[in-house]
Design an enzyme around this catalytic site. Structure first.
Site, PDB file in Angstrom:
ATOM      1  N   ASP A 264      -0.504  27.787 -66.399  1.00 34.07           N
ATOM      2  CA  ASP A 264      -0.661  26.366 -65.878  1.00 34.07           C
ATOM      3  C   ASP A 264      -1.400  25.691 -67.187  1.00 34.07           C
TER       4      ASP A 264
ATOM      5  N   VAL B  60       5.175  24.004 -59.493  1.00 34.94           N
ATOM      6  CA  VAL B  60       4.113  22.882 -59.787  1.00 34.94           C
ATOM      7  C   VAL B  60       4.536  21.854 -58.644  1.00 34.94           C
ATOM      8  N   ASN B  61       3.492  20.966 -58.640  1.00 39.09           N
ATOM      9  CA  ASN B  61       3.226  20.095 -57.636  1.00 39.09           C
ATOM     10  C   ASN B  61       4.488  18.739 -57.580  1.00 39.09           C
TER      11      ASN B  61
ATOM     12  N   SER C 240       8.685  25.116 -55.660  1.00 39.84           N
ATOM     13  CA  SER C 240       8.302  24.057 -55.245  1.00 39.84           C
ATOM     14  C   SER C 240       9.246  23.412 -54.197  1.00 39.84           C
ATOM     15  N   THR C 241       8.793  22.389 -53.238  1.00 43.49           N
ATOM     16  CA  THR C 241       9.741  22.066 -52.239  1.00 43.49           C
ATOM     17  C   THR C 241      10.169  20.684 -52.908  1.00 43.49           C
TER      18      THR C 241
ATOM     19  N   GLU D  21       9.083  28.211 -50.296  1.00 40.47           N
ATOM     20  CA  GLU D  21       7.769  28.822 -49.574  1.00 40.47           C
ATOM     21  C   GLU D  21       7.200  28.355 -48.427  1.00 40.47           C
ATOM     22  N   PHE D  22       7.255  29.388 -47.397  1.00 44.31           N
ATOM     23  CA  PHE D  22       6.805  28.851 -46.211  1.00 44.31           C
ATOM     24  C   PHE D  22       5.120  29.202 -45.819  1.00 44.31           C
TER      25      PHE D  22
ATOM     26  N   LYS E 145      13.944  23.614 -46.039  1.00 44.19           N
ATOM     27  CA  LYS E 145      12.330  23.662 -46.411  1.00 44.19           C
ATOM     28  C   LYS E 145      11.685  22.418 -45.747  1.00 44.19           C
ATOM     29  N   LEU E 146      12.592  21.078 -46.226  1.00 42.68           N
ATOM     30  CA  LEU E 146      11.989  19.924 -45.709  1.00 42.68           C
ATOM     31  C   LEU E 146      12.212  20.045 -44.025  1.00 42.68           C
TER      32      LEU E 146
ATOM     33  N   CYS F  35       1.573  18.768 -47.484  1.00 47.29           N
ATOM     34  CA  CYS F  35       3.205  18.680 -47.429  1.00 47.29           C
ATOM     35  C   CYS F  35       3.726  18.193 -46.307  1.00 47.29           C
TER      36      CYS F  35
HETATM   37  N1  NAI Z   1       0.286  23.984 -50.539  1.00 46.17           N
HETATM   38  C1  NAI Z   1       0.920  24.806 -49.682  1.00 46.17           C
HETATM   39  O1  NAI Z   1       0.597  25.624 -48.863  1.00 46.17           O
HETATM   40  C2  NAI Z   1       2.535  24.729 -49.916  1.00 46.17           C
HETATM   41  C3  NAI Z   1       3.076  23.954 -50.972  1.00 46.17           C
HETATM   42  N2  NAI Z   1       4.462  24.230 -51.157  1.00 46.17           N
HETATM   43  C4  NAI Z   1       4.998  23.334 -52.312  1.00 46.17           C
HETATM   44  O2  NAI Z   1       4.692  24.131 -53.395  1.00 46.17           O
HETATM   45  C5  NAI Z   1       4.767  23.234 -54.526  1.00 46.17           C
HETATM   46  C6  NAI Z   1       3.299  23.356 -55.345  1.00 46.17           C
HETATM   47  O3  NAI Z   1       2.291  23.132 -54.487  1.00 46.17           O
HETATM   48  P1  NAI Z   1       0.761  23.597 -54.479  1.00 46.17           P
HETATM   49  O4  NAI Z   1       0.644  24.931 -55.100  1.00 46.17           O
HETATM   50  O5  NAI Z   1      -0.112  23.152 -53.255  1.00 46.17           O
HETATM   51  O6  NAI Z   1       0.405  22.552 -55.985  1.00 46.17           O
HETATM   52  P2  NAI Z   1      -1.021  22.543 -56.725  1.00 46.17           P
HETATM   53  O7  NAI Z   1      -1.108  21.160 -57.157  1.00 46.17           O
HETATM   54  O8  NAI Z   1      -2.120  23.144 -55.998  1.00 46.17           O
HETATM   55  O9  NAI Z   1      -0.545  23.444 -57.948  1.00 46.17           O
HETATM   56  C7  NAI Z   1       0.573  22.955 -58.782  1.00 46.17           C
HETATM   57  C8  NAI Z   1       0.146  23.313 -60.225  1.00 46.17           C
HETATM   58  O10 NAI Z   1       1.069  23.165 -61.345  1.00 46.17           O
HETATM   59  C9  NAI Z   1       0.596  22.634 -62.504  1.00 46.17           C
HETATM   60  N3  NAI Z   1       1.545  22.053 -63.158  1.00 46.17           N
HETATM   61  C10 NAI Z   1       2.187  20.774 -63.072  1.00 46.17           C
HETATM   62  N4  NAI Z   1       2.966  20.639 -64.096  1.00 46.17           N
HETATM   63  C11 NAI Z   1       2.987  21.632 -65.122  1.00 46.17           C
HETATM   64  C12 NAI Z   1       3.506  21.917 -66.242  1.00 46.17           C
HETATM   65  N5  NAI Z   1       4.510  21.114 -66.747  1.00 46.17           N
HETATM   66  N6  NAI Z   1       3.236  23.123 -66.718  1.00 46.17           N
HETATM   67  C13 NAI Z   1       2.427  24.028 -66.233  1.00 46.17           C
HETATM   68  N7  NAI Z   1       1.880  23.667 -65.118  1.00 46.17           N
HETATM   69  C14 NAI Z   1       1.765  22.382 -64.132  1.00 46.17           C
HETATM   70  C15 NAI Z   1      -0.690  21.597 -62.020  1.00 46.17           C
HETATM   71  O11 NAI Z   1      -1.630  21.851 -63.187  1.00 46.17           O
HETATM   72  C16 NAI Z   1      -1.156  22.668 -60.875  1.00 46.17           C
HETATM   73  O12 NAI Z   1      -2.301  23.438 -61.063  1.00 46.17           O
HETATM   74  C17 NAI Z   1       4.829  21.739 -53.891  1.00 46.17           C
HETATM   75  O13 NAI Z   1       6.124  21.460 -54.247  1.00 46.17           O
HETATM   76  C18 NAI Z   1       4.257  21.964 -52.319  1.00 46.17           C
HETATM   77  O14 NAI Z   1       5.344  21.053 -51.794  1.00 46.17           O
HETATM   78  C19 NAI Z   1       5.166  24.848 -50.556  1.00 46.17           C
HETATM   79  C20 NAI Z   1       4.573  25.702 -49.489  1.00 46.17           C
HETATM   80  C21 NAI Z   1       3.133  25.720 -48.954  1.00 46.17           C
HETATM   81  O1  UGA Z   2       4.967  23.445 -47.082  1.00 49.58           O
HETATM   82  C1  UGA Z   2       3.885  23.634 -46.868  1.00 49.58           C
HETATM   83  O2  UGA Z   2       2.831  23.200 -47.508  1.00 49.58           O
HETATM   84  C2  UGA Z   2       3.397  24.463 -45.434  1.00 49.58           C
HETATM   85  O3  UGA Z   2       3.169  23.306 -44.603  1.00 49.58           O
HETATM   86  C3  UGA Z   2       2.482  24.012 -43.395  1.00 49.58           C
HETATM   87  O4  UGA Z   2       1.352  24.799 -43.751  1.00 49.58           O
HETATM   88  P1  UGA Z   2       0.014  24.161 -43.931  1.00 49.58           P
HETATM   89  O5  UGA Z   2       0.049  22.836 -44.252  1.00 49.58           O
HETATM   90  O6  UGA Z   2      -0.775  24.864 -45.028  1.00 49.58           O
HETATM   91  O7  UGA Z   2      -0.898  24.414 -42.407  1.00 49.58           O
HETATM   92  P2  UGA Z   2      -0.411  24.493 -41.172  1.00 49.58           P
HETATM   93  O8  UGA Z   2      -1.111  25.390 -40.346  1.00 49.58           O
HETATM   94  O9  UGA Z   2       0.951  24.011 -40.872  1.00 49.58           O
HETATM   95  O10 UGA Z   2      -1.152  23.263 -40.333  1.00 49.58           O
HETATM   96  C4  UGA Z   2      -1.026  21.719 -40.654  1.00 49.58           C
HETATM   97  C5  UGA Z   2      -1.688  20.622 -40.208  1.00 49.58           C
HETATM   98  O11 UGA Z   2      -1.361  20.673 -38.872  1.00 49.58           O
HETATM   99  C6  UGA Z   2      -2.599  20.837 -37.948  1.00 49.58           C
HETATM  100  N1  UGA Z   2      -1.899  21.427 -36.779  1.00 49.58           N
HETATM  101  C7  UGA Z   2      -1.112  22.545 -36.636  1.00 49.58           C
HETATM  102  C8  UGA Z   2      -0.882  23.317 -35.558  1.00 49.58           C
HETATM  103  C9  UGA Z   2      -1.037  22.812 -34.345  1.00 49.58           C
HETATM  104  O12 UGA Z   2      -0.700  23.137 -33.261  1.00 49.58           O
HETATM  105  N2  UGA Z   2      -1.896  21.359 -34.299  1.00 49.58           N
HETATM  106  C10 UGA Z   2      -2.406  20.936 -35.590  1.00 49.58           C
HETATM  107  O13 UGA Z   2      -3.099  19.797 -35.418  1.00 49.58           O
HETATM  108  C11 UGA Z   2      -3.317  21.486 -38.864  1.00 49.58           C
HETATM  109  O14 UGA Z   2      -4.899  21.533 -38.436  1.00 49.58           O
HETATM  110  C12 UGA Z   2      -3.410  21.125 -40.253  1.00 49.58           C
HETATM  111  O15 UGA Z   2      -3.959  19.956 -40.356  1.00 49.58           O
HETATM  112  C13 UGA Z   2       3.441  24.937 -42.675  1.00 49.58           C
HETATM  113  O16 UGA Z   2       2.959  25.541 -41.641  1.00 49.58           O
HETATM  114  C14 UGA Z   2       3.772  26.112 -43.719  1.00 49.58           C
HETATM  115  O17 UGA Z   2       5.042  26.745 -43.185  1.00 49.58           O
HETATM  116  C15 UGA Z   2       4.483  25.405 -45.182  1.00 49.58           C
HETATM  117  O18 UGA Z   2       5.018  26.206 -45.868  1.00 49.58           O
END
Ligand code: NAI
Ligand code: UGA
Length: 460
Positions: A36, A92-93, A133-134, A163-164, A218-219, A274
Site C-alpha cells: 500500500d 484498491v478503493n 476491487s468492485t 469479494e463478497f 458483484k454490483l 459499498c
Molecule cells: N469494504 C468492504 O467490505 C468491501 C469492499 N469491496 C471493494 O473492494 C475495494 C477495496 O475496498 P476497501 O478495502 O474497503 O478500500 P480501502 O480504502 O479500505 O483500501 C484501499 C487501499 O488501497 C490503497 N491504494 C490506493 N491506490 C493505491 C496504489 N496505486 N498503490 C498502492 N495502494 C493503493 C489505499 O491507500 C487504501 O489503503 C473497493 O472496490 C470496494 O468496493 C468489496 C467487498 C467488500
Molecule cells: O461489497 C461490499 O462492500 C460488501 O457489502 C455488504 O457488506 P457490508 O456493507 O460490510 O455489511 P452488511 O452486513 O451488508 O450491511 C450493510 C448495511 O446494511 C444494514 N442492514 C443490513 C441488513 C439488514 O437486515 N438491515 C440493515 O439495516 C447494516 O446495518 C449496514 O449498515 C455485503 O453484505 C457484502 O456481501 C459485500 O461484499
C-alpha cells in the site's frame, strides 16, 4: 499447470488486508505480500500489538498471528512485490466520482488505472492480474488495454474475482464463503486461482463465469441486498401508521422459503462504503446504455434509504416537542454496523448532521470509533465549520459519559454491549421525560417502557 508461488496484493484496506491474510493462512507454501502507498496503514498491519491493526474484525488477530512473518508480509515497496509475484490482486478503493463526467454516480477508476500502469511499467515476467476491487462491468477490457500497450512484452491474463465478505464478519465469511466467483477467459489462469481457493473452499462453491458476468454479478449482489433493506424499511414506515410491527411482518414473510429470512431487519438505514456506491454505479451504467426504466428502478433503493435516515432524525425532533435546540442527545454507536470500526456512509453521520442543523448538542459513544474519525466524518460533509462541529459534538469514552444528563438517547449501531447496560441507572441520570430512539431495534421495549422511558423503535 503453473502453481502460484508468490502473490502480491495492491491495497491493504478492509478487503486486501483480511482477504490476503486468509489466503496466506490457508496456503502455507504461497508467499503473500500486501502493499500500500499508505505508510501508516502498513506500519499498523506490521504492529506487534495486534490491537493496533488498521482494520478491526473479530478473529483477524488470530489469522495474522499465525501467518504474518511466515508467508504473509505487509510492505510499502509496491514495485518489488509486483516484480516478484506470479499473481497480482488489485484491491484498491473505487469510490464514487466527485468530479467531471459521472460525478456522484460513476466509479472513480483512477486508482485502478494507476495500478495497471505501475504493473505494466514494472513487470518483467508473465502475470495473472486479478480484479478484487468492485468494478463497473467491462473494466477488465480497459485494464487489458493499458497492460498490453505500455508493458514490456510480457503476457497478462486478467481475472475478475469480486469479494463478497461483509465487514464485522470478514474472517468467518472468508473461511466459509457461500461462493467464490472467478470470471475470466484463459482456462489456465482461472485454474491457477481456483487452486488458491481450493486450499480451503469446496470445489462446488467456486463458480467460474465469463469476465463480464463476474464483474456485473458483484454490483447486482450488492444491489439486491440493499434493495431488501430498503424494502423492509419502506414497510417499517407503513407499520408505524397502521399498528403493524415490522419485526413480526419480517418474520411472517421470511418464513416463506422463496423470500428467505435474512436481510430483513428494519433500521435507521443502510450504510457502509459499498451499497450506495455500487448501486449508483449500476444506475450510471444503465443510464449510459439509455436504460432509463432500469436506472430509475434501482435509484429508488437509495432514495428510500435517504428518506429513512432523515425520517429518523425528524422523528426525534418532532417527538421532543419540535425543538432540539440546546438539548443533549446521546448517540450510542457511530459505525455503520456492529463489530467494525468502519464509519463510511454510516447512517449516524447523516442523522447527526440533521440534528446539528437544529442546534442540538450530540454526545457520541462508540466502542470502536475514535473521536478523530467522527469529527472527520462530519467535517467531510462541509455542512458547517469544523469549529461548529467541535462546539456542538462531544465524543466520549464510555456510555456513562454520553447518557448522563441527556434529554434523549439514539441507538445508531447495533453493538451487543448496548443491550446489557443498566437501563434503570441510565434512566436515573437522564432528564425527564427520558426519550430513547432505537434505530436498530435492539432494546427490549417492554423493559424500557416499564422503566418509564419514552421509547420509540422503527417500524412499531
Ligand atoms: N469494504 C468492504 O467490505 C468491501 C469492499 N469491496 C471493494 O473492494 C475495494 C477495496 O475496498 P476497501 O478495502 O474497503 O478500500 P480501502 O480504502 O479500505 O483500501 C484501499 C487501499 O488501497 C490503497 N491504494 C490506493 N491506490 C493505491 C496504489 N496505486 N498503490 C498502492 N495502494 C493503493 C489505499 O491507500 C487504501 O489503503 C473497493 O472496490 C470496494 O468496493 C468489496 C467487498 C467488500
Ligand atoms: O461489497 C461490499 O462492500 C460488501 O457489502 C455488504 O457488506 P457490508 O456493507 O460490510 O455489511 P452488511 O452486513 O451488508 O450491511 C450493510 C448495511 O446494511 C444494514 N442492514 C443490513 C441488513 C439488514 O437486515 N438491515 C440493515 O439495516 C447494516 O446495518 C449496514 O449498515 C455485503 O453484505 C457484502 O456481501 C459485500 O461484499
Amino acid at each position: 499447470m503453473k502453481k502460484i508461488k508468490k502473490i502480491a496484493c495492491i491495497g491493504a484496506g478492509y478487503v486486501g488486508g483480511p482477504t490476503m491474510s486468509v489466503i496466506a493462512q490457508k496456503n502455507v507454501d504461497v508467499e503473500v505480500t500486501v502493499v500500500d502507498l499508505n505508510v501508516a496503514r502498513i506500519a499498523a498491519w506490521n504492529d506487534g500489538d495486534l490491537n493496533h491493526l488498521p482494520v478491526y474484525e473479530p478473529g483477524l488477530d488470530d489469522v495474522i498471528k499465525e501467518a504474518r512473518g511466515r508467508n504473509l508480509f505487509f510492505s510499502t515497496d509496491v514495485d518489488k512485490a509486483i516484480k516478484e509475484a506470479d499473481m497480482i490482486f488489485i484491491s484498491v478503493n473505487t469510490p464514487t466520482k466527485t468530479y467531471g463526467k459521472g460525478k456522484g454516480q460513476a466509479a472513480d477508476l483512477k486508482f485502478i488505472e494507476l495500478c495497471a500502469r505501475q504493473i505494466a511499467a514494472v513487470a518483467t515476467s508473465d502475470k495473472i492480474v486479478v480484479e478484487k476491487s468492485t468494478l463497473p462491468v467491462r473494466t477488465a477490457e480497459a485494464l487489458k488495454s493499458i497492460l498490453d500497450n505500455t508493458g514490456n512484452g510480457v503476457n497478462f491474463d486478467i481475472l475478475s474475482n469480486p469479494e463478497f465478505l461483509a465487514e464485522g464478519t470478514a474472517v468467518s465469511d472468508l473461511h466459509n464463503p457461500d461462493r467464490v466467483l472467478i470470471g475470466g477467459e484463459d482456462a489456465e489462469a482461472i485454474e491457477a486461482l481456483v487452486q488458491v481457493y481450493e486450499a480451503w473452499v469446496p470445489r462446488e462453491r467456486i463458480l467460474t463465469t465469463n469476465l463480464w458476468s463476474s464483474e456485473l454479478s458483484k454490483l447486482v449482489a450488492n444491489a439486491f441486498l440493499a434493495q431488501r433493506v430498503s424494502s423492509i424499511n419502506a414497510i417499517s414506515e407503513l407499520c408505524e401508521v397502521t399498528g403493524a410491527n415490522v419485526d413480526e411482518v419480517a418474520r411472517a414473510i421470511g418464513q416463506d422459503s422463496r423470500i428467505g429470512s435474512k436481510f430483513l431487519k428494519a433500521s435507521v438505514g443502510f450504510g457502509g462504503s459499498c451499497f450506495q456506491k455500487d448501486i449508483l454505479n449500476l444506475v450510471y451504467i444503465a443510464r449510459s446504455y439509455n436504460l432509463t426504466a432500469v436506472a430509475d428502478y434501482w435509484e429508488q433503493v437509495i432514495s428510500l434509504n435517504d428518506h429513512q435516515k432523515s425520517r429518523f432524525a425528524e422523528k426525534i425532533i418532532q417527538t421532543m416537542y419540535n425543538t432540539v435546540n440546546g438539548k443533549q442527545i446521546a448517540f450510542l454507536g457511530w459505525a455503520f454496523k456492529k463489530d467494525t470500526n468502519d464509519t463510511r456512509e454510516s447512517a449516524a453521520i447523516y442523522v447527526a448532521d440533521h440534528l446539528l442543523d437544529e442546534e442540538a448538542t450530540v454526545i457520541i459513544y462508540d466502542p470502536k470509533v475514535s473521536a478523530e474519525q467522527i469529527y472527520k466524518d462530519l467535517d467531510y460533509l462541509g455542512t458547517r465549520s469544523a469549529e461548529d462541529n467541535r462546539r456542538l459534538v462531544k465524543v466520549v469514552e464510555s456510555h456513562h459519559d454520553a447518557v448522563k444528563g441527556a434529554h434523549a438517547i439514539a441507538i445508531l449501531t447495533e453493538w451487543d454491549e448496548f443491550k446489557g447496560y443498566d437501563w434503570q441507572q441510565i434512566k436515573n441520570g437522564m432528564k425527564k421525560p427520558s426519550f430513547v430512539f432505537d434505530g436498530r431495534k435492539i432494546l427490549n421495549k417492554k423493559q424500557l417502557v416499564n422503566l418509564g422511558f419514552d421509547y420509540y423503535s422503527i417500524g412499531e
